[in-house]
Each structure stands twice: as C-alpha cells, then as structure tokens.
Design an enzyme around this catalytic site. Structure first.
Site, mmCIF file in Angstrom:
data_model
loop_
_atom_site.group_PDB
_atom_site.id
_atom_site.type_symbol
_atom_site.label_atom_id
_atom_site.label_comp_id
_atom_site.label_asym_id
_atom_site.label_seq_id
_atom_site.Cartn_x
_atom_site.Cartn_y
_atom_site.Cartn_z
ATOM 1 N N ARG A 181 -9.245 4.821 9.739
ATOM 2 C CA ARG A 181 -8.993 3.530 10.397
ATOM 3 C C ARG A 181 -10.260 3.015 11.088
ATOM 4 N NH1 ARG A 181 -3.201 3.257 11.544
ATOM 5 N NH2 ARG A 181 -2.554 2.189 9.667
ATOM 6 N N ARG B 125 13.930 -9.442 9.130
ATOM 7 C CA ARG B 125 13.501 -8.519 10.181
ATOM 8 C C ARG B 125 13.007 -9.292 11.397
ATOM 9 N NH1 ARG B 125 10.484 -3.493 7.683
ATOM 10 N NH2 ARG B 125 9.294 -3.880 9.538
ATOM 11 N N LYS C 231 0.827 -1.216 0.000
ATOM 12 C CA LYS C 231 0.000 0.000 0.000
ATOM 13 C C LYS C 231 0.866 1.274 0.000
ATOM 14 C CE LYS C 231 -2.296 0.257 3.780
ATOM 15 N NZ LYS C 231 -2.178 1.329 4.763
ATOM 16 N N ARG D 173 10.776 -10.465 4.648
ATOM 17 C CA ARG D 173 11.324 -9.107 4.483
ATOM 18 C C ARG D 173 12.667 -9.011 5.194
ATOM 19 N NH1 ARG D 173 6.777 -4.471 4.866
ATOM 20 N NH2 ARG D 173 6.788 -5.018 7.051
ATOM 21 N N ARG E 262 -0.580 -9.140 13.643
ATOM 22 C CA ARG E 262 -0.762 -7.839 12.985
ATOM 23 C C ARG E 262 -1.888 -7.910 11.954
ATOM 24 N NH1 ARG E 262 4.822 -6.277 10.584
ATOM 25 N NH2 ARG E 262 3.669 -4.612 9.574
#
Ligand code: ZN
Length: 219
Positions: free
Chosen positions: A96, A159, A21, A132, A170
């Site tokens: 949100r 990461r 995004k 990632r 998440r």
C-alpha cells in the site's frame, strides 16, 4: 510454462475499489492453485492466532490507529514464507506504500514478480460502486443480475455506505495512496496496466497473458 514449479507465479494486484480486483485475485488463485493473500485476511488471522506480530497489530488497532508498514511487512513476510506460497501467490491489498513495495522486493529476492494495475475511469467506478446492492436481511453482496438475494431470498437494497460522495472520497484516498506505488513499478518490464472496463473474463485473460509473458521470458 504456466504452473511450472520452477517459476513461481508471484502476482501483485493493484486497482481502485470497484475495479473487480478481489474477484480477479480469487479467480487467478483458483485457476493456478496459488493462495490469494489479502492483507485484511492475514491481519485478522495473525490477531486470532495471537502471534507476536498479531498482538502488536491488535494494540495498534485497539488504539484506533492504522497498522504501520513495519507490522504489515512482518505479517506478509511470515505468510509468504509458508509452504503453500512457494509456487506463487496473489497479493491483494499489499503493498500500500512505497516502503512496503521495497520490503516486498526484499522478500521475493530474485524470483519474478508480476504487477498488474487494473485501470478503470473514475466515472465508471462511481457508477459501479453507487449501484452495488446488498441483501437487507443477510448482508450478502448481490451481483447485478440478481433480482432477490441468492442466499436467503431477501430484498436487495443499495448499499448505504456507497453514496456518491463517500465513493469519491474513497477513490481520492486510494489514488493518493497508490499513485506512488504505480510510479514505483511502472518502469519495470513485468508491470502491466490492464483495462478494467472490459468483461471480467476479458480482464482475467489479460492478467493471465501478462503472467504467461513473464513466465515465458524466464524459461
Ligand atoms: Zn440474504
């Protein structure tokens, strides 16, 4: 016509972490010369420039709480009122919540708003997020094709905050928060769900097409 100053290109981008995004918002902003407004950035900016809303936000954050709808709406409203947002904007991270979406409608009034939801299946997101890598020296987030850090030559490591359990958590929080907003926008003619599993160029083309369709319909 795209870029016609009479029809502002107001775009809201929804999509889970790992859907690309931020990158898409950046590309759209550059291509159409409109500001990319990310809530993280404008929140920091409001705090730094010590506005009334910035001070209110800082008090909430210093107390370890999340900045609520009222302050967020105020900060976004102030940002959208600036001259550079008159020809359009890309919003990343707002709304949100449904109350924030209602407030955004009020800020925009009768001007068109395009909402795109970048959709990527959970398995793909977990795979993307868990692989990632970042530079262990400077913290630069590496692209998949980078062998060593393109900024400083340092070694790339996975990461640490992106372990599969944390990734799933998440995603769960994101879905829980965002499902009502998608529901809120879904019935509108200017809402588009976009397949985020495609190559970034194809996703970008689909977003442009959605915006052009709306701008064309308004002309
Ligand atoms: Zn580096």
């Amino acid at each position: 016509m795209i870029g016609d100053p009479i029809i502002p290109l107001n775009l809201v981008m929804l999509g889970p972490p790992g859907a690309g995004k931020g990158t898409q918002a950046e590309r759209f902003a550059q291509k159409h010369a409109v500001p990319k407004i990310s809530t993280g950035d404008i929140l920091r900016e409001a705090v730094t420039s010590d506005t009334a809303l910035g001070r209110a936000a800082k008090m909430v954050m210093d107390a370890g709480r999340l900045v609520g709808d009222e302050i967020m709406e105020g900060i976004v409203r102030e940002r959208l009122a600036r001259a550079d947002a008159k020809a359009g904007f890309v919003l990343d991270g707002f709304p949100r919540t449904v109350p924030q979406a209602v407030a955004l409608d009020d800020m925009i009034g009768t001007k068109p708003l395009v909402v795109v939801d970048i959709v990527v299946p959970e398995e793909t997101l977990v795979r993307r997020l868990a692989s990632r890598r970042m530079c262990e020296v400077c913290g630069h987030s590496a692209l998949p094709e980078e062998r060593g850090c393109s900024k400083c030559g340092g070694a790339l490591v996975v990461r640490i905050d992106d372990g599969a359990g944390i990734v799933l958590e998440r995603l769960r929080i994101y879905t829980e928060q965002t499902a009502p907003i998608v529901q809120f926008y879904r019935g509108r003619p200017n809402f588009r769900a976009i397949d985020g599993t495609k190559a970034p160029e194809d996703v970008q083309a689909a977003i442009c097409e959605a915006v052009t369709a709306v701008a064309g319909g308004m002309a």
